[in-house]
Design an enzyme around this catalytic site. Structure first.
Site, PDB file in Angstrom:
ATOM      1  N   LYS A   1       0.860  -1.186   0.000  1.00 55.72           N
ATOM      2  CA  LYS A   1       0.000   0.000   0.000  1.00 55.72           C
ATOM      3  C   LYS A   1       0.897   1.237   0.000  1.00 55.72           C
ATOM      4  O   LYS A   1       1.940   1.252   0.666  1.00 55.72           O
ATOM      5  CB  LYS A   1      -0.896  -0.027   1.247  1.00 55.72           C
TER       6      LYS A   1
ATOM      7  N   SER B   1      -9.855   1.681   2.571  1.00 58.39           N
ATOM      8  CA  SER B   1      -8.977   2.443   1.713  1.00 58.39           C
ATOM      9  C   SER B   1      -7.892   1.613   1.008  1.00 58.39           C
ATOM     10  O   SER B   1      -7.276   2.107   0.063  1.00 58.39           O
ATOM     11  CB  SER B   1      -8.292   3.533   2.530  1.00 58.39           C
TER      12      SER B   1
ATOM     13  N   SER C   1     -10.043  -0.631   6.790  1.00 61.96           N
ATOM     14  CA  SER C   1      -9.449  -0.490   5.455  1.00 61.96           C
ATOM     15  C   SER C   1      -8.736  -1.708   4.893  1.00 61.96           C
ATOM     16  O   SER C   1      -8.402  -1.718   3.708  1.00 61.96           O
ATOM     17  CB  SER C   1      -8.469   0.672   5.438  1.00 61.96           C
TER      18      SER C   1
HETATM   19  N1  GLN Z   1     -13.258   4.065   5.960  1.00 61.79           N
HETATM   20  C1  GLN Z   1     -12.740   4.490   7.227  1.00 61.79           C
HETATM   21  C2  GLN Z   1     -12.341   5.935   7.158  1.00 61.79           C
HETATM   22  O1  GLN Z   1     -12.516   6.514   6.151  1.00 61.79           O
HETATM   23  C3  GLN Z   1     -11.563   3.637   7.613  1.00 61.79           C
HETATM   24  C4  GLN Z   1     -10.360   3.945   6.837  1.00 61.79           C
HETATM   25  C5  GLN Z   1      -9.177   3.121   7.255  1.00 61.79           C
HETATM   26  O2  GLN Z   1      -9.308   2.089   7.914  1.00 61.79           O
HETATM   27  N2  GLN Z   1      -8.009   3.606   6.921  1.00 61.79           N
HETATM   28  O3  GLN Z   1     -11.877   6.503   8.091  1.00 61.79           O
END
Ligand code: GLN
Length: 487
Positions: A79, A154, A178
């Protein structure tokens, strides 16, 4: 042989037996990326030269009679919020589009020592804020099961690459879901380890008290292997825990007779697509058939997890992202004076979701609102943790859906932040409590993958892996691959 359809441990075995060389596997993977990534768009940066060099080093070691380990020579990708020395690390943000870190994240270091072949850096929502990878400042990634749908986020690039056969495994990060939510959308295995299990050194911070790095793989054995490499205490991260790391692969045996599994009722019903619930309930029946004792239970504060998260996470983000001011590193947009330079840099460098989080967080931390918003959210966080602690006096593991829906269409939720936030309904409470959880493929709804989430006691990833392994051995879902319209 279709090399790209194999798992990491299967390729690792071929490499060990010297039936194929690391260079051959790497070339096959680079070719596969060439063929499919125009459609999937998982990669932001490809590092073919470096990958081939790493592969040659592994082949040379094996030629000398050394055994560099099961993952040595197996191509993987990262990532793009994990720092890689000499390779740009963008967080899918204009702010860091040209930023080249001078050091490797600890996980990257450990992987290199294990002989990993690193193919490149993967797309994500900007600074890991989002649930669809549409918040990438560069382009959205697509779901290999249906290119009109999102891969989740994400870590969308990380899961899409594994699902599409563009890497044998990847690393993602999980602050509120995410790794797990996209893993469920793309039919792969994703784990968020216990907070502190994996060093965050070199992970670009979003919300430091919630962030964890974890593996994305095609099966549970690979998850166990990768976790074994990246887990463990690191003096460079003061929140990394000095807890022994078991040999996770050795703890995989498909016997869960008598194991107690709690089914928290708050994770079913309202807000969960009925067909997703059906698939997950059938998976739970399967666990029962395998000898587990499943029982309904309650985590009464669940409904407060999401609102509390959207105070805690933005508060921490607003503080962490203060460093992008055009001075230290990353983008600088000049202005007439320094204040205008800050303003220009931050207005042009950040996308709309990141700005929303910074504003929410700054508001929650400001004088007069700090007690009412931020402190209250911290108290709620403690209540959530206590719910889990209570449940774990009775159960070894909890089972829930990973996500309330299957993968949604590109654009479907992009204009509605609240709808997007709700995609993490079932994953956020686990980050708030710092616990480990895994998502694994457990069936299909409308032809799209559904994930089963298993939640464990702190530092008990081994039990999660064992239950997941038992389920996987008794089912075929992890063997299904998307068609993608190519051979
Ligand atoms: N979707 C969640 C957010 O936008 C979690 C994102 C993540 O785990 N990095 O904060």
């Amino acid at each position: 042989m279709d090399l790209h359809n194999l798992t990491a441990h299967e390729v690792g075995d071929l490499l060990r037996r010297r039936e194929v060389s690391a260079v051959e596997v790497t070339e096959a993977m680079l070719e596969r990326i060439e063929v499919v990534d125009g459609r999937v768009r998982a990669f932001l940066t490809r590092t073919a030269e470096q990958a081939l060099e790493q592969a040659r080093a592994v082949d040379a070691a094996r030629a000398r009679g050394e055994d560099p380990g099961i993952l040595a020579g197996v191509p993987m990708a990262l990532k793009d919020n994990l720092c890689t020395e000499g390779v740009r690390t963008t967080c899918a943000s204009r702010m860091l589009a040209e930023w080249i870190p001078p050091y490797d994240a600890t996980v990257v270091n450990r992987l290199k020592k294990a002989g990993a072949v690193i193919l490149g850096k993967l797309n994500m929502d900007e600074f890991a804020m989002g649930s669809s990878t549409e918040n990438s400042s560069f382009f959205p990634t697509r779901n290999p099961w249906d290119l009109e749908r999102v891969p989740g986020g994400s870590s969308g690039g990380s899961v899409a690459a594994v699902a599409a056969g563009e890497a044998y495994y990847t690393l993602g990060s999980d602050t509120g879901g995410s790794i797990r939510q996209p893993a469920s959308f793309c039919g792969v295995v994703g784990m968020k380890p216990t907070y502190g299990r994996v060093s965050r050194y070199g992970l670009v911070a979003f919300a430091s008290s919630l962030d964890q790095i974890g593996p994305v793989t095609r099966d549970v054995t690979d998850c166990a292997l990768v976790l074994g490499v990246i887990a463990g205490h690191d003096p460079l991260d003061s929140t990394s825990a000095d807890v022994p790391v078991p040999d996770y692969r050795a703890t995989l045996w498909p016997d869960i007779k008598g194991l107690k599994i709690g089914i928290p009722r708050e994770y079913f019903g309202t807000g969960i697509e009925p067909e997703v619930e059906n698939v997950v309930r059938r998976a739970i029946n399967k666990l029962e058939e395998l000898g587990a004792v499943c029982e309904e239970t309650s985590l009464p504060h669940t409904e407060y997890a999401l609102p509390a998260y959207y105070l805690v996470a933005p508060a921490e983000a607003s503080s962490n992202l203060a460093r992008y001011d055009g001075v230290g590193f990353g983008l600088r947009v000049p202005g007439r004076d320094i204040v205008e330079m800050y303003m220009n840099t931050r207005s042009q460098g950040f996308g709309p979701e990141v700005k929303r989080r910074i504003m929410l967080g700054t508001y929650a931390l400001s004088s007069g609102y700090y007690d009412a918003c931020y402190l209250k959210a911290l108290k709620v966080r403690t209540l959530i943790l206590k719910d889990f602690e209570n449940a774990f006096t009775k159960y070894d593991v909890l089972a829930t859906p990973t996500s309330p829906t299957v993968a949604f269409r590109l654009g479907e939720k992009a204009g509605d932040p609240l709808a997007m936030y709700l995609s993490d309904l079932c994953t956020i409470p686990i980050n708030m409590a710092g616990l480990p959880a895994i998502s694994l493929p457990c069936g299909f709804s409308q032809g799209l993958p559904v994930g089963l989430q298993l939640i464990g006691k702190a530092f008990d990833e081994a039990t999660l892996l064992r239950v997941a392994y038992a389920f996987e051995q008794a089912t075929e879902y992890h063997r299904r691959r998307p068609e993608l319209g190519v051979a």
